[in-house]
Design a protein around this motif. Sequence first.
Motif, PDB file in Angstrom:
ATOM      1  N   VAL A  86      29.799  26.692  12.393  1.00  0.00           N
ATOM      2  CA  VAL A  86      28.423  26.228  12.538  1.00  0.00           C
ATOM      3  C   VAL A  86      28.463  24.736  12.849  1.00  0.00           C
ATOM      4  O   VAL A  86      29.383  24.028  12.429  1.00  0.00           O
ATOM      5  N   LYS A  87      27.479  24.269  13.604  1.00  0.00           N
ATOM      6  CA  LYS A  87      27.352  22.850  13.921  1.00  0.00           C
ATOM      7  C   LYS A  87      26.180  22.271  13.135  1.00  0.00           C
ATOM      8  O   LYS A  87      25.130  22.905  13.025  1.00  0.00           O
ATOM      9  N   VAL A  88      26.406  21.085  12.606  1.00  0.00           N
ATOM     10  CA  VAL A  88      25.356  20.397  11.859  1.00  0.00           C
ATOM     11  C   VAL A  88      24.988  19.151  12.649  1.00  0.00           C
ATOM     12  O   VAL A  88      25.773  18.209  12.775  1.00  0.00           O
ATOM     13  N   ALA A  89      23.806  19.155  13.214  1.00  0.00           N
ATOM     14  CA  ALA A  89      23.377  18.104  14.135  1.00  0.00           C
ATOM     15  C   ALA A  89      23.141  16.785  13.409  1.00  0.00           C
ATOM     16  O   ALA A  89      22.930  16.751  12.186  1.00  0.00           O
ATOM     17  N   PRO A  90      23.181  15.666  14.150  1.00  0.00           N
ATOM     18  CA  PRO A  90      22.911  14.364  13.540  1.00  0.00           C
ATOM     19  C   PRO A  90      21.568  14.355  12.817  1.00  0.00           C
ATOM     20  O   PRO A  90      20.561  14.840  13.344  1.00  0.00           O
ATOM     21  N   GLY A  91      21.574  13.833  11.609  1.00  0.00           N
ATOM     22  CA  GLY A  91      20.352  13.737  10.838  1.00  0.00           C
ATOM     23  C   GLY A  91      19.929  15.006  10.126  1.00  0.00           C
ATOM     24  O   GLY A  91      18.938  15.002   9.389  1.00  0.00           O
ATOM     25  N   ARG A  92      20.658  16.099  10.327  1.00  0.00           N
ATOM     26  CA  ARG A  92      20.290  17.370   9.676  1.00  0.00           C
ATOM     27  C   ARG A  92      20.560  17.270   8.187  1.00  0.00           C
ATOM     28  O   ARG A  92      21.630  16.865   7.752  1.00  0.00           O
TER      29      ARG A  92
END
Length: 276
Positions: free
Chosen positions: A110-116
């Motif tokens: 899974v990818k965790v986007a900036p600011g998430r």
Amino acid sequence: MDTVIVQLPESRREPAPAGPSHRPARPLRTARPAGPAPAARPALLHLGPGEVAGFGRGEPGRPAAVPLTDRGVARRAGEITAAEDYWRLSNFSGTATYVVENLEGAGEHVKVAPGRLGAPVPFEFSRVLLPALGEPVSFKVFAPQHAYLDGGPGPDGGEPTVSPFALDPTSKYFLVLLALCEPRLRSPSAALVPGATEVVSRLRALPACRELTRSAVNYHIDYLVATKLRLRESPEESPEAAARGGGKREELVALALRFDLVREEHLALLPPRRGC
């Protein structure tokens, strides 16, 4: 109750609790070395539900609980929060995406986007990857309290029964346990429990275990003993116990077979035996 375990990177400063705005993580506990020679084991950070640990380079006077020393990593890069049987990741970076890999999956991530903030991670075995000046930096997170139903709800519609031993038959640790139990599953009179080298040889033909090593097998055994099956005491391996196959492995196999945690139908998960 610990629900999340963080394996700290080998190159690290001493961890410290998160800052005053966070709930403090529990004190660092290191795994006890096994065998006669002192062996360095990864340092582990144990978290219970609701506890938080920050990761990054740390700020002056405020080290990160999970220290990452690469200068390309932010001082406060993010934090993880333990839940009941999973954990959440918050990405404090304004530009960098973090990746969480499923160590038991075939490339699943899974990818965790900036600011998430608070992205839930469902994997039991995970590696968190952060971009850095050199190779990506990483640390591992385990959520061993994953629960599996052991029957439906009662006639009164109450809560379903949850198995006290939450084992995932698709995991590598289960394959290791199965390989340890195989001789006695096939012949209850079998005396010896396989050693780590024999387990590696038995599982190496499986695509998921081609890179399996003795140290990895021993790690899975420790994980089963201390976390998944929760043996009350980890027996010391005397020379006599080692000659029999290892006291720790003996206890593990005895418990697994006593409660039918591995059964004959599970043998189909193993590669065919030579000569069969």
